[in-house]
Design an enzyme around this catalytic site. Structure first.
Site, mmCIF file in Angstrom:
data_model
loop_
_atom_site.group_PDB
_atom_site.id
_atom_site.type_symbol
_atom_site.label_atom_id
_atom_site.label_comp_id
_atom_site.label_asym_id
_atom_site.label_seq_id
_atom_site.Cartn_x
_atom_site.Cartn_y
_atom_site.Cartn_z
ATOM 1 N N CYS A 16 -41.252 -55.294 21.021
ATOM 2 C CA CYS A 16 -42.474 -54.462 20.841
ATOM 3 C C CYS A 16 -42.261 -53.669 22.153
ATOM 4 O O CYS A 16 -41.248 -53.766 22.925
ATOM 5 C CB CYS A 16 -43.710 -55.236 21.050
ATOM 6 N N CYS A 19 -41.907 -55.132 25.525
ATOM 7 C CA CYS A 19 -40.556 -55.658 25.901
ATOM 8 C C CYS A 19 -39.823 -54.364 26.895
ATOM 9 O O CYS A 19 -39.139 -54.680 27.702
ATOM 10 C CB CYS A 19 -39.947 -56.065 24.812
ATOM 11 N N ASP A 414 -31.265 -12.082 23.663
ATOM 12 C CA ASP A 414 -30.211 -11.347 24.167
ATOM 13 C C ASP A 414 -29.824 -10.613 22.714
ATOM 14 O O ASP A 414 -29.722 -11.164 21.741
ATOM 15 C CB ASP A 414 -28.942 -12.001 24.611
ATOM 16 N N ASP A 609 -25.928 -16.423 24.129
ATOM 17 C CA ASP A 609 -24.691 -17.112 23.838
ATOM 18 C C ASP A 609 -23.543 -16.834 24.916
ATOM 19 O O ASP A 609 -22.507 -17.493 24.599
ATOM 20 C CB ASP A 609 -24.226 -16.584 22.222
ATOM 21 N N ASP A 613 -25.453 -15.479 30.036
ATOM 22 C CA ASP A 613 -26.640 -15.709 29.462
ATOM 23 C C ASP A 613 -26.988 -16.967 30.198
ATOM 24 O O ASP A 613 -28.233 -17.619 30.273
ATOM 25 C CB ASP A 613 -26.807 -15.932 28.209
#
Length: 715
Positions: A16, A19, A414, A609, A613
């Protein structure tokens, strides 16, 4: 041996959320541990160590009754779905055995005669259910009791043993027994464990399915021979033959052939991608219609497929900030419930003096309050949400992203390679087909992006290029070549001026009109004068406009930043429906635009990308890196969009918000359930058998709610 860095452990013995919290607390107290996160749903612990030894950490956890096993670098995560399948089978066998004894036991308790023999048979039927089929609860509870700790198993063990031994005493003393309650509790909870394991197996299947997509063998080319080889034996530098319809076995570079490749399983992009000599290809993608020879560049854990799987694993194993509240509650929940159960027992004994009623109420409190649902609420939603994202081409690198997506007010794109394709195409022609043919023939020798766009435009029109002699390149201005003894010039107006060639007025007007529209324009001429004008531009992605519209429909402001001139920026912005733009931005200034939006009080996501950036991706509240971009950008992003499709930015925000909504629903149910039913149990209004069934149902319902994310659609 002491280590520095991240260590991942597989954890055994957790039952659970309490734990997980206990293991986390113990590991966090060890010398040389900087950070720790234990995930109940994935049965893993991620530990950031600075001088701690893995053996010492294992020993510390073993003292509180759990076992952790270090996962070596490069070692695959254990198959969670297989682990849950095994658990499911085990719990099903135990449930069936317990049920076969519990059903006749219930019949005897409800419909049998009130006799010593009847109760004796009930005792006989209950004993193996409690002490054999339910032994797992008592074993764990005993182990934890020795360490002065507790968990869900403690509650189940105390509840069933209390009901059992009270009934033994009542049988011997001639009072009413409820052996059937002890047996029914074990049976219901075992059934709940079965459904829980089944549901968790479905939730964890995403990573397994991803890795199963990979090819099992490759056809190597060795000394002119084709040799079928297991994928594990393929090494970097091998030449692999990929026939039409076959999976590409691993990452590599095309050295021979031309084909289209279906990369949808990696990128979510349904349109096949053309591959030619020099193109990169990825393992598990499907070659469609041509024969390819591929030189292997990456194998095993270094391939794109395994890296995606690893990022999904990391997201599944991480914790959302909202989970910490559940962890704090779970850490004190079990001891508090035991205290409430004892108070309930004392209250009813004092009020009514009816020990049977007092024991029933106390047992109901113990059983109903198990905090399993709390421990499953967040991680199961994250497991399913991140897995579904990977299927759609969106990889979340951490659980906190789901919560952050709900606060995003603005998305800053961008332009180049994101809203646009990042490659020039021929968009405008002012002149004759002969003009285009001659221009393309001369440009064929050049490697400039404008030249490639002109050549591609001619090839798309099925033109056969002519041979060119005496080629000259004028950097930044244009090119010149000889075709059939005639000098042909393609370039800027300044080049024609330097050569003393006439620029005709209608060509000048066309040049100006192209540039006003944000198009890069070049003049074409021979015989000492201009013959036409060509315009090339970075073309808009088909999905850019619907992506922007979709974000705006969510109430998100969309802005664009680009290094291009204002005319080009305004043309793209107008086409996609963006009103807030900033053009002529230097690479280092993109992060400043993010900060400007944030200064306006907006939570900003940035989509990019390139290397330039990376600062903006890091500065944004949510960085979305295009997976086809540079490694620097991908490293800086918190969300990876596996294709250049801007629609994935919309998908990421929608799926992130949907996942967090499911997390809140789960937590509301888990908290609300316990808050509502514990008083009912303490008031004696809840039968222990119904309590055990309701407890099992609460965990299953939380996982089932998370599984709804598997049907998330981009439409």
């Amino acid at each position: 041996m002491a280590k520095t860095g991240d260590i991942t452990f597989s954890v055994d013995g957790m039952t659970c959320a309490a734990c997980a919290v206990r293991i986390e607390r113990v590991l966090g107290k060890q010398e040389g541990v900087a950070e720790v996160a234990v995930n109940f749903a994935t049965s893993e612990a991620r530990v950031v160590v600075d001088g701690a030894a893995a053996d010492d950490l294992q020993a510390a956890v073993a003292k509180i009754g759990y076992e952790i096993t270090e996962r070596q670098p490069g070692e695959e995560r254990r198959d969670l779905s297989e682990m849950y399948d095994e658990e499911r089978s085990t719990q099903w066998r135990r449930f069936v055995g317990a049920a076969m004894l519990t059903v006749p036991l219930l019949a005897l308790a409800m419909f049998g005669p009130e006799s010593v023999l009847n109760v004796g048979i009930q005792w006989a039927l209950t004993t193996p259910v409690v002490f054999y089929f339910g032994v797992q609860f008592h074993q764990v509870a005993l182990k934890q009791a020795r360490q002065l700790t507790s968990s869900m198993d403690t509650l189940v063990s105390l509840g069933t043993l209390s009901a059992y031994f009270y009934s033994v005493w009542a049988y011997l003393a001639g009072h009413t027994v409820f052996f059937e309650t002890a047996a029914a509790i074990v049976s219901f909870i075992l059934l709940g464990k079965y459904f829980e394991a089944r549901a968790k197996g479905q939730a964890s299947a995403a990573v397994t399915k991803l890795l199963e997509l990979g090819a099992q063998e490759a056809v190597l080319l060795r000394d002119g021979e084709q040799v079928a080889t297991p994928i594990e034996e393929v090494v970097v530098g091998d030449l692999v033959l990929v026939r039409p319809g076959a999976k590409i076995p691993t990452d590599g570079e095309v050295v021979e052939g031309f084909s289209s490749v279906d990369e949808s399983m990696l990128t979510g992009e349904s349109v096949a991608v053309d591959k030619k000599v020099g193109s990169g290809v990825f393992g598990a993608t499907v070659n469609q219609n041509g024969r390819l020879v591929v030189r292997v560049t990456k194998t095993g854990g270094d391939t794109a497929l395994h890296q995606i799987a690893r990022m999904v694993e990391d997201a599944q194993a991480s914790k959302a900030p909202v989970q910490h509240l559940a962890d704090r509650v779970s850490s004190i929940f079990v001891p508090a419930v035991i205290g409430i159960a004892l108070a309930t027992l004392a209250f009813w004994m004092f009020k009514s003096g009816d020990i049977e009623q007092a024991v029933r109420a106390a047992v109901a409190v113990l059983i109903i309050a198990c905090p399993c649902a709390l421990g499953l609420a967040t991680p199961t939603a994250i497991m399913v949400g991140s897995g579904r994202g990977a299927e759609l081409g969106v990889v979340f690198k951490g659980a906190e992203v789901f919560e952050r997506s709900t606060h995003i007010d603005a998305v800053l794109f961008d332009k180049t390679g994101t809203l646009t394709r990042g490659a020039m195409t021929l968009t405008r022609i002012h002149g004759t087909p002969e003009m285009l043919l001659k221009a393309a023939s001369v440009e064929f020798v050049s490697e400039h992006p404008v030249a490639r766009a002109v050549v591609l435009g001619a090839e798309e029109r099925d033109m056969v290029l002519r041979p060119v002699g005496d080629f000259s390149n004028f950097p930044g201005r244009g090119v010149m070549g000889e075709i059939d003894g005639e000098e042909v010039v393609v370039g800027r107006k300044e080049l024609f001026g330097d050569l003393g060639w006439e620029v005709q007025k209608h060509h000048q007007d066309a040049l100006t009109s192209f540039e006003v529209l944000g198009t890069t324009a070049v003049l074409v001429g021979w015989d000492g004068e201009t013959k036409g004008v060509l315009g090339v531009a970075d073309s808009l992605r088909e999905s850019a406009k619907p992506a922007v519209a979709g974000l705006q429909k969510l109430g998100v402001e969309v802005a664009m930043v680009t290094g291009d001139n204002n005319a080009t920026a305004e043309r793209i912005a107008e086409e996609v429906g963006i009103t807030r733009i900033r053009s002529g931005v230097l690479p280092g200034e993109k992060a400043e635009e993010v900060a400007r939006l944030q200064a306006d009080g907006l939570q900003v996501a940035f989509v990019g990308d390139g290397v330039n950036d990376a600062p903006a991706l890091a500065a944004a509240d949510m960085g979305m890196a295009i997976g086809t971009g540079t490694g620097v950008a991908i490293e800086a992003g918190e969300v990876i969009l596996m294709s250049g499709d801007p629609q994935l930015a919309l998908t990421a925000i929608r799926l992130g918000r949907r996942t967090f909504r499911v997390i809140k629903q789960n937590l509301f149910w888990a908290f609300g359930y316990n808050v509502a039913v514990i008083p009912l149990a303490a008031a004696g209004l809840l039968n222990p058998m119904l309590a055990s069934a309701a407890m099992a149902f609460s965990s299953v319902s939380v996982v089932a709610n998370s599984l709804r994310l598997r049907s998330f659609s981009t439409e």
